[in-house]
Design a protein around this motif. Structure first.
Motif, mmCIF file in Angstrom:
data_model
loop_
_atom_site.group_PDB
_atom_site.id
_atom_site.type_symbol
_atom_site.label_atom_id
_atom_site.label_comp_id
_atom_site.label_asym_id
_atom_site.label_seq_id
_atom_site.Cartn_x
_atom_site.Cartn_y
_atom_site.Cartn_z
ATOM 1 N N TYR A 1 1.353 -1.268 -0.203
ATOM 2 C CA TYR A 1 0.117 -0.025 0.103
ATOM 3 C C TYR A 1 1.208 1.639 0.257
ATOM 4 C CZ TYR A 1 -3.584 3.387 0.617
ATOM 5 O OH TYR A 1 -5.050 4.071 0.971
ATOM 6 N N ASP B 1 -9.257 2.406 -2.547
ATOM 7 C CA ASP B 1 -8.882 2.076 -1.355
ATOM 8 C C ASP B 1 -11.113 2.035 -1.232
ATOM 9 O OD1 ASP B 1 -6.538 2.933 -0.634
ATOM 10 O OD2 ASP B 1 -7.554 5.411 -0.694
ATOM 11 N N THR C 1 -3.936 0.682 6.687
ATOM 12 C CA THR C 1 -3.446 2.128 6.181
ATOM 13 C C THR C 1 -2.904 2.694 7.094
ATOM 14 O OG1 THR C 1 -6.260 3.073 6.317
ATOM 15 C CG2 THR C 1 -5.106 1.867 4.345
#
Length: 322
Positions: A255, A275, A290
């Motif tokens: 990510y 997302d 995240t």
């Protein structure tokens, strides 16, 4: 049956394959070498077959035309454990003896061992060896499970060079591997649910002939990679907290690569679409993955944030190649 299968993928490797192959010969009774030739146009295949003729009970040569080299090697593997050795890299000889003796001891006492971890180093002529040790992470001289790991820092990574994996585990996860380009990422992430028992052998076994440069791929490639890993298994079904945390860290690294490229190339729309997909599929996991500094930096579109993000990305990926 051999104790250890060593897979050496080769492509036009005539100049550096000898170092890799000969570093395996010391323990030829216990070690099996599978040389995978991938469309070489030089004399790599011919030389590999010469080694095969000299050591028919130890060395196999496979011509690979239409498959991932790891899958090809697993089809022909007879060793209880498996190790990938890049052409040009080599094994430290005293460490090879220690590795084989360690594997032999576990078999003798009938103790289950899924993963043997060793230290590794980069050896460059005229330069000091760059060493990677795990002595501050793993217990020594004892068999341990995930809960036995010491607390590790964020973005901690066990490099593939450090891993000797039970062959049956690799065969169980072979369908997770989608391509050779990200094979090491699929491999490390895919095996996490199958690893229960580990042992750390404090010796610099794997020797890189030169430091590998960080390779940055296209944003779309990372997005496909992350989606494939995201759906590979349920992270929160893993019983050990450290096991779950390690899996989340692997996803977080991918990510971060996506964030880096989005920030650098101004492709925010693609990240927004990703997302939404990740959040809809698994909101709990999305929040965990995240939850890092990089998400904050993305909200500040200025030169200072850009420079900080670049430095952090380079630091994290300095020894991790995807």
């Amino acid at each position: 049956m051999k104790l250890l299968t060593v897979c050496i993928p080769c492509h036009n490797s005539i100049e550096n394959m000898h170092k890799s192959i000969t570093s395996c010969l010391l323990m030829k009774e216990e070690v099996e070498v599978i040389i995978i030739d991938d469309h070489s146009t030089d004399e790599t295949l011919q030389v590999a077959k010469e080694y095969e003729a000299l050591y028919p009970d130890m060395i196999q040569v496979i011509e690979n035309h239409d498959d991932f080299f790891l899958k090809k090697a697993l089809d022909h593997s007879h060793g209880l454990y498996f190790k990938i050795l890049k052409s040009g890299d080599f094994f430290d000889q005293p460490s090879l003896v220690s590795v084989i003796e360690t594997l032999r001891d576990f078999i003798r006492i009938q103790a289950n061992l899924d993963l043997l971890i060793t230290d590794h180093k980069c050896v460059s002529e005229g330069k000091r060896d760059q060493k990677m040790s795990y002595r501050n992470i793993f217990p020594t001289e004892t068999l341990f499970e995930w809960h036995g790991l010491k607390a590790f820092k964020k973005h901690f990574q066990i490099d593939l060079q450090a891993m000797i994996i039970k062959t049956s585990i690799l065969k169980n996860i072979r369908d997770i591997i989608k391509n050779d380009e990200f094979m090491y990422v699929y491999l490390i992430y895919g095996m996490i649910p199958h690893i229960k028992s580990m042992y750390y052998l404090q010796t610099y076994f794997y020797c890189c002939s030169e430091k590998k440069e960080t390779q940055i791929h296209e944003l779309d490639q990372y997005i496909v990679l992350l989606k494939n890993l995201w759906n590979a298994y349920s992270v929160y079904s893993l019983k050990s907290r450290r096991q779950r945390y390690f899996a989340i860290e692997q996803l977080s690294r991918i990510y971060i690569a996506i964030e880096y490229l989005v920030f650098k190339n101004n492709e925010k729309e693609k990240k927004n679409e990703l997302d939404l997909y990740l959040q809809d599929t698994n909101p709990k996991l999305f929040k965990a993955v995240t939850n890092n500094l990089f998400g904050t930096l993305l909200n500040f579109k200025n030169e200072t944030a850009q420079n900080m993000l670049n430095r952090l990305f380079d630091k994290i990926y300095d020894n991790y190649h995807i």
